[in-house]
Motif scaffolding. Structure first.
Motif, PDB file in Angstrom:
ATOM      1  N   ARG A 124      14.116 -21.445  -3.517  1.00  0.00           N
ATOM      2  CA  ARG A 124      14.724 -20.454  -2.635  1.00  0.00           C
ATOM      3  C   ARG A 124      14.433 -19.030  -3.113  1.00  0.00           C
ATOM      4  N   SER A 125      14.682 -18.751  -4.373  1.00  0.00           N
ATOM      5  CA  SER A 125      14.423 -17.408  -4.897  1.00  0.00           C
ATOM      6  C   SER A 125      12.943 -17.068  -4.855  1.00  0.00           C
ATOM      7  N   ARG A 126      12.118 -18.056  -5.167  1.00  0.00           N
ATOM      8  CA  ARG A 126      10.674 -17.814  -5.131  1.00  0.00           C
ATOM      9  C   ARG A 126      10.224 -17.450  -3.727  1.00  0.00           C
ATOM     10  N   ARG A 127      10.792 -18.145  -2.728  1.00  0.00           N
ATOM     11  CA  ARG A 127      10.404 -17.870  -1.343  1.00  0.00           C
ATOM     12  C   ARG A 127      10.914 -16.504  -0.891  1.00  0.00           C
ATOM     13  N   LEU A 128      12.086 -16.102  -1.344  1.00  0.00           N
ATOM     14  CA  LEU A 128      12.590 -14.777  -0.990  1.00  0.00           C
ATOM     15  C   LEU A 128      11.669 -13.684  -1.520  1.00  0.00           C
ATOM     16  N   TYR A 129      11.224 -13.836  -2.766  1.00  0.00           N
ATOM     17  CA  TYR A 129      10.291 -12.841  -3.312  1.00  0.00           C
ATOM     18  C   TYR A 129       8.982 -12.835  -2.523  1.00  0.00           C
ATOM     19  N   GLU A 130       8.525 -14.008  -2.093  1.00  0.00           N
ATOM     20  CA  GLU A 130       7.272 -14.089  -1.341  1.00  0.00           C
ATOM     21  C   GLU A 130       7.365 -13.351  -0.015  1.00  0.00           C
ATOM     22  N   VAL A 131       8.452 -13.578   0.735  1.00  0.00           N
ATOM     23  CA  VAL A 131       8.534 -12.940   2.046  1.00  0.00           C
ATOM     24  C   VAL A 131       8.818 -11.448   1.920  1.00  0.00           C
ATOM     25  N   LEU A 132       9.550 -11.045   0.876  1.00  0.00           N
ATOM     26  CA  LEU A 132       9.772  -9.612   0.668  1.00  0.00           C
ATOM     27  C   LEU A 132       8.459  -8.898   0.359  1.00  0.00           C
ATOM     28  N   GLU A 133       7.613  -9.553  -0.415  1.00  0.00           N
ATOM     29  CA  GLU A 133       6.302  -8.966  -0.700  1.00  0.00           C
ATOM     30  C   GLU A 133       5.448  -8.931   0.569  1.00  0.00           C
ATOM     31  N   LEU A 134       5.519  -9.989   1.370  1.00  0.00           N
ATOM     32  CA  LEU A 134       4.746 -10.044   2.605  1.00  0.00           C
ATOM     33  C   LEU A 134       5.094  -8.878   3.519  1.00  0.00           C
ATOM     34  N   VAL A 135       6.385  -8.584   3.682  1.00  0.00           N
ATOM     35  CA  VAL A 135       6.803  -7.534   4.629  1.00  0.00           C
ATOM     36  C   VAL A 135       7.004  -6.193   3.937  1.00  0.00           C
TER      37      VAL A 135
END
Length: 323
Positions: A124-135
């Motif tokens: 979950r935390s890893r995915r949050l960092y991924e989408v924050l970087e994406l946008v």
């Protein structure tokens, strides 16, 4: 020796396919008999005037509105009421008026939805960092949502939409009200998602954005899908080539020489030194035209070939439907 066999062109699978898709409200048709095919990996632009049925069509594809009649297939699987939860895992849907929770900060907002999607730690935390970087909102992860600009809020909404890594993304007017810089940032994110293999359907009135993003275009009118084709095919069929010419000499001399070409369809003065012509030839024909003008002694300072844009094509299609 046996002759080499030519391989058949690769047929991409369909991410979305509909047959006779229809939606009525109180017996009034809003979407009528839509047959839509979107290939996997495509960015499909949906255009049309207000009230054409675009939002209702997207809501049916997002499984929010139940069709009155018709079928929807996602990646070859037919949707029915019994597999709604399974198919929704494929889908990400961003409506044009999705509410944000201004009392939360960016991280807590995304974490809330990640938990609804049943993402567990540490993913979950890893995915949050991924989408924050994406946008491009990593630096704002602790900022209250109420302090974000409109463009940032729209990118946050997109981050929420792709949290669960959907295969199909449905975007309804995602750049509405954004300034040019925010629209450019949003376009770059869409390009990144497409390069990752996502299939994207996007409706917008900003046709210049769709022309840059989309591989295919559909046009709706009064609930019907009146046109659906690749962008390349639309340009080939409906976009007239134009040539802008400027001269140091007489426009009359230039016009007289232009009339010798069989590919000149019309000549329109733009200024005292400039003409715009509609041209039906190909690149070789335009090169021949340029060569002939130079040989005729026309002192050209500009010879610029362009094509009519997507907005012009849209107006042409609308005129054809009206007539």
């Amino acid at each position: 020796m046996a002759s080499p066999q030519l391989s058949a062109p690769i047929q991409r699978s369909l991410a979305i396919s509909t047959q006779s898709l229809t939606k009525r409200f109180d017996r009034r048709p809003v979407v009528s008999d839509v047959h839509l095919d979107i290939a996997s990996g495509d960015v499909y632009g949906l255009i049309g005037p207000n009230g054409a049925g675009k939002t209702t069509l997207i809501r049916m594809l997002a499984l929010i509105e139940e069709p009155t009649i018709g079928e929807i297939h996602f990646n070859g699987q037919r949707y029915d009421r019994h597999n709604t939860a399974e198919i929704k895992r494929y889908l990400g849907y961003l409506p044009d008026d999705f509410p944000l929770y201004d009392d939360l900060n960016v991280w807590d907002y995304l974490d809330y939805f990640a938990r609804l999607y049943r993402l567990r730690e540490p993913r979950r935390s890893r995915r949050l960092y991924e989408v924050l970087e994406l946008v491009q909102l990593t630096h704002k992860h602790k900022a209250p949502i109420s302090t974000l600009s409109r463009g940032m809020k729209q990118r946050l909404g997109l981050a929420r939409t792709v949290l669960h890594e959907p295969m199909i993304l449905l975007l309804d007017e995602p750049v509405s009200g954004l300034d040019p810089i925010a629209r450019m940032q949003f376009r770059e994110i869409i390009k990144t998602l497409q390069s990752a293999g996502m299939t994207i359907l996007i409706s917008s009135h900003v046709l210049s954005d769709l022309a840059e993003l989309c591989t295919s275009i559909g046009m709706m009118e009064l609930g019907y899908l009146v046109e659906s084709a690749s962008l390349q095919d639309l340009y080939a069929r409906l976009s007239q080539q134009q040539i802008l010419l400027s001269t140091l000499g007489s426009l009359d001399d230039l016009t007289r020489e232009l009339k010798h070409s069989p590919f000149i369809q019309s000549v329109e003065p733009v200024s005292e030194t400039q003409l715009k012509v509609a041209f039906s030839g190909n690149q070789e024909d335009s090169a021949d035209l340029l060569r002939s003008l130079i040989q005729a002694g026309i002192p050209l300072t500009e010879f610029h070939c362009t094509q009519e844009d997507l907005e012009t094509i849209f107006l042409k299609l609308g005129h054809q439907q009206a007539s």
